[in-house]
Design a protein around this motif. Structure first.
Motif, PDB file in Angstrom:
ATOM      1  N   PHE A 155      40.617  84.404  46.447  1.00  0.00           N
ATOM      2  CA  PHE A 155      40.797  85.854  46.453  1.00  0.00           C
ATOM      3  C   PHE A 155      41.481  86.263  47.751  1.00  0.00           C
ATOM      4  N   ARG A 156      42.200  87.364  47.676  1.00  0.00           N
ATOM      5  CA  ARG A 156      42.877  87.870  48.863  1.00  0.00           C
ATOM      6  C   ARG A 156      42.064  89.007  49.455  1.00  0.00           C
ATOM      7  N   LEU A 157      41.801  88.903  50.740  1.00  0.00           N
ATOM      8  CA  LEU A 157      40.987  89.902  51.444  1.00  0.00           C
ATOM      9  C   LEU A 157      41.819  90.572  52.526  1.00  0.00           C
ATOM     10  N   ASN A 158      41.902  91.892  52.464  1.00  0.00           N
ATOM     11  CA  ASN A 158      42.562  92.690  53.499  1.00  0.00           C
ATOM     12  C   ASN A 158      41.575  93.730  54.016  1.00  0.00           C
ATOM     13  N   VAL A 159      41.344  93.727  55.314  1.00  0.00           N
ATOM     14  CA  VAL A 159      40.475  94.711  55.954  1.00  0.00           C
ATOM     15  C   VAL A 159      41.305  95.460  56.988  1.00  0.00           C
ATOM     16  N   ILE A 160      41.422  96.779  56.823  1.00  0.00           N
ATOM     17  CA  ILE A 160      42.221  97.610  57.722  1.00  0.00           C
ATOM     18  C   ILE A 160      41.291  98.531  58.507  1.00  0.00           C
ATOM     19  N   HIS A 161      41.405  98.478  59.821  1.00  0.00           N
ATOM     20  CA  HIS A 161      40.568  99.293  60.697  1.00  0.00           C
ATOM     21  C   HIS A 161      41.448 100.251  61.492  1.00  0.00           C
ATOM     22  N   ASP A 162      41.321 101.537  61.229  1.00  0.00           N
ATOM     23  CA  ASP A 162      42.017 102.584  61.963  1.00  0.00           C
ATOM     24  C   ASP A 162      41.036 103.162  62.971  1.00  0.00           C
ATOM     25  N   VAL A 163      41.145 102.732  64.218  1.00  0.00           N
ATOM     26  CA  VAL A 163      40.173 103.121  65.244  1.00  0.00           C
ATOM     27  C   VAL A 163      40.254 104.619  65.527  1.00  0.00           C
ATOM     28  N   GLY A 164      41.477 105.145  65.625  1.00  0.00           N
ATOM     29  CA  GLY A 164      41.644 106.561  65.925  1.00  0.00           C
ATOM     30  C   GLY A 164      41.022 107.463  64.877  1.00  0.00           C
ATOM     31  N   ALA A 165      41.208 107.101  63.604  1.00  0.00           N
ATOM     32  CA  ALA A 165      40.645 107.896  62.502  1.00  0.00           C
ATOM     33  C   ALA A 165      39.205 107.528  62.219  1.00  0.00           C
ATOM     34  N   GLY A 166      38.735 106.406  62.798  1.00  0.00           N
ATOM     35  CA  GLY A 166      37.363 105.965  62.554  1.00  0.00           C
ATOM     36  C   GLY A 166      37.140 105.504  61.127  1.00  0.00           C
ATOM     37  N   LYS A 167      38.169 104.882  60.489  1.00  0.00           N
ATOM     38  CA  LYS A 167      38.093 104.487  59.094  1.00  0.00           C
ATOM     39  C   LYS A 167      38.285 102.985  58.926  1.00  0.00           C
ATOM     40  N   VAL A 168      37.547 102.424  57.958  1.00  0.00           N
ATOM     41  CA  VAL A 168      37.713 101.023  57.575  1.00  0.00           C
ATOM     42  C   VAL A 168      37.968 100.976  56.075  1.00  0.00           C
ATOM     43  N   SER A 169      39.002 100.228  55.669  1.00  0.00           N
ATOM     44  CA  SER A 169      39.334 100.077  54.251  1.00  0.00           C
ATOM     45  C   SER A 169      39.311  98.601  53.895  1.00  0.00           C
ATOM     46  N   VAL A 170      38.711  98.270  52.757  1.00  0.00           N
ATOM     47  CA  VAL A 170      38.600  96.881  52.302  1.00  0.00           C
ATOM     48  C   VAL A 170      39.303  96.745  50.956  1.00  0.00           C
ATOM     49  N   PHE A 171      40.257  95.821  50.890  1.00  0.00           N
ATOM     50  CA  PHE A 171      40.988  95.548  49.653  1.00  0.00           C
ATOM     51  C   PHE A 171      40.687  94.123  49.201  1.00  0.00           C
ATOM     52  N   ILE A 172      40.390  93.953  47.923  1.00  0.00           N
ATOM     53  CA  ILE A 172      40.216  92.632  47.331  1.00  0.00           C
ATOM     54  C   ILE A 172      41.304  92.463  46.283  1.00  0.00           C
ATOM     55  N   ASN A 173      42.113  91.413  46.440  1.00  0.00           N
ATOM     56  CA  ASN A 173      43.226  91.168  45.518  1.00  0.00           C
ATOM     57  C   ASN A 173      44.119  92.393  45.369  1.00  0.00           C
ATOM     58  N   GLY A 174      44.312  93.105  46.476  1.00  0.00           N
ATOM     59  CA  GLY A 174      45.217  94.245  46.505  1.00  0.00           C
ATOM     60  C   GLY A 174      44.629  95.556  46.028  1.00  0.00           C
ATOM     61  N   VAL A 175      43.361  95.547  45.625  1.00  0.00           N
ATOM     62  CA  VAL A 175      42.724  96.750  45.087  1.00  0.00           C
ATOM     63  C   VAL A 175      41.714  97.291  46.099  1.00  0.00           C
ATOM     64  N   LEU A 176      41.791  98.581  46.399  1.00  0.00           N
ATOM     65  CA  LEU A 176      40.850  99.199  47.314  1.00  0.00           C
ATOM     66  C   LEU A 176      39.448  99.165  46.718  1.00  0.00           C
ATOM     67  N   LYS A 177      38.523  98.502  47.416  1.00  0.00           N
ATOM     68  CA  LYS A 177      37.147  98.377  46.940  1.00  0.00           C
ATOM     69  C   LYS A 177      36.149  99.172  47.768  1.00  0.00           C
ATOM     70  N   LEU A 178      36.532  99.495  48.996  1.00  0.00           N
ATOM     71  CA  LEU A 178      35.576 100.158  49.887  1.00  0.00           C
ATOM     72  C   LEU A 178      36.319 100.881  50.987  1.00  0.00           C
ATOM     73  N   GLU A 179      35.850 102.081  51.316  1.00  0.00           N
ATOM     74  CA  GLU A 179      36.384 102.839  52.445  1.00  0.00           C
ATOM     75  C   GLU A 179      35.223 103.597  53.076  1.00  0.00           C
ATOM     76  N   PHE A 180      35.083 103.493  54.395  1.00  0.00           N
ATOM     77  CA  PHE A 180      33.941 104.128  55.048  1.00  0.00           C
ATOM     78  C   PHE A 180      34.279 104.436  56.504  1.00  0.00           C
ATOM     79  N   ASN A 181      33.452 105.271  57.114  1.00  0.00           N
ATOM     80  CA  ASN A 181      33.592 105.579  58.529  1.00  0.00           C
ATOM     81  C   ASN A 181      33.073 104.420  59.362  1.00  0.00           C
TER      82      ASN A 181
END
Length: 297
Positions: A155-181
């Motif tokens: 599986f492909r895992l992408n985790v994006i952390h935007d420190v300024g916005a205080g956001k974390v996004s988790v994508f599995i196989n290109g699909v957004l699965k989770l977004e949180f502060n």
């Protein structure tokens, strides 16, 4: 070495084909990001304190293999944590900007009660994110199921952390699965492998192929002088004058952190040239068009 690189290339091509064949989202989550160079010096192995590295971690044909037993000792003598075999990505700790972890992961059947990826750093806890596996389910800590069955498939895992916005996004196989502060924290870094949690199985294993860390450059700079670019990116360049040396070190720091990106652009395509030096009318006119400026009669 040649056969290992060939195997990696073939396997990576296979994954790209497999990516499309099973319908993973075609969008590139790394678009707009800049790849940071990662080599063995950036991979710090965390393992049971009494064992040599090769008894809990191996790098074979481009694949990182991690395994641990629930009876293994912790990382250090004074640690009260559970057993682990992990890569801690070092050299690219960050406290600002936008960063992304990307990797192809694999968890074999039977591995359970284990963390396979971490976003380290938070105000009140050690981590902002833990990706855990329980009985085949890929979970955000033990709070939310992201994938109901993850065993025995890459599986492909992408985790994006935007420190300024205080956001974390988790994508599995290109699909957004989770977004949180996020949970704050003074600095952050990524880890992956196996780290035993509650209700862990006796044997735990994970594999990772193609581990990348991507920043988004806050500023993209273009330069039409190859010599200037070479000096800016050189690790040994040392100007005699202190103020120039300090500026050079600052540029190197921003480059390594991904705060800026330096790219070469030919003089005829450098829109800023008329703003810094005399140019012929044709160049001024074309640059003005490129910047969206209009002539005033």
């Amino acid at each position: 070495m040649g056969s290992s690189l060939l195997a990696v290339s073939i396997f990576t091509i296979f994954l790209c084909i497999y990516d499309k064949a099973i319908g993973w989202a075609p969008s590139d989550r790394t678009e707009g990001f800049v790849s940071l160079p990662l080599n063995s010096s950036n991979f710090h192995i965390h393992k049971p304190r009494n064992l040599p590295e090769n008894q809990r971690y191996r790098f074979i044909d481009g694949i990182h293999w991690f395994w641990v037993f629930s009876t293994d000792k912790p990382l250090s003598r004074n640690s009260n944590t559970k057993p682990r075999s992990e890569i801690r990505i070092r050299g690219y700790d960050y406290s600002s900007g936008v960063r992304q972890f990307e990797g192809y992961g694999y968890v074999p059947n039977g591995t359970s009660g284990v963390c396979i990826m971490q976003l380290f750093g938070a105000n009140r806890t050690a981590t902002t994110l833990m990706m855990r596996v329980y009985d085949g389910k890929l979970m955000y800590y033990r709070r939310e199921v992201l994938v109901p069955y993850i065993y025995d498939e890459w599986f492909r895992l992408n985790v994006i952390h935007d420190v300024g916005a205080g956001k974390v996004s988790v994508f599995i196989n290109g699909v957004l699965k989770l977004e949180f502060n996020d949970s704050g924290g003074t600095f952050h870094y990524f880890k992956c492998g196996v780290y035993a949690q509650g209700d862990d199985s006796y044997y735990m294993e994970s594999r990772y192929l193609v581990i990348f860390q991507w920043p988004v450059p806050s500023v993209s700079l273009h330069c039409d002088c190859q010599a200037a670019l070479a000096k800016a990116k050189s690790k040994t360049y040392n100007a005699k004058r202190r103020h120039i040396r300090l500026r050079h070190n600052l540029v190197k720091q921003y480059l390594s952190e991904g705060t800026i990106a330096l790219d070469f652009v030919r003089s005829e395509r450098n829109l800023a040239d008329p703003l810094t030096k005399p140019q012929i009318n044709k160049v001024v006119y074309e640059a003005s068009q490129g910047m969206g400026l209009k002539l005033v009669a």
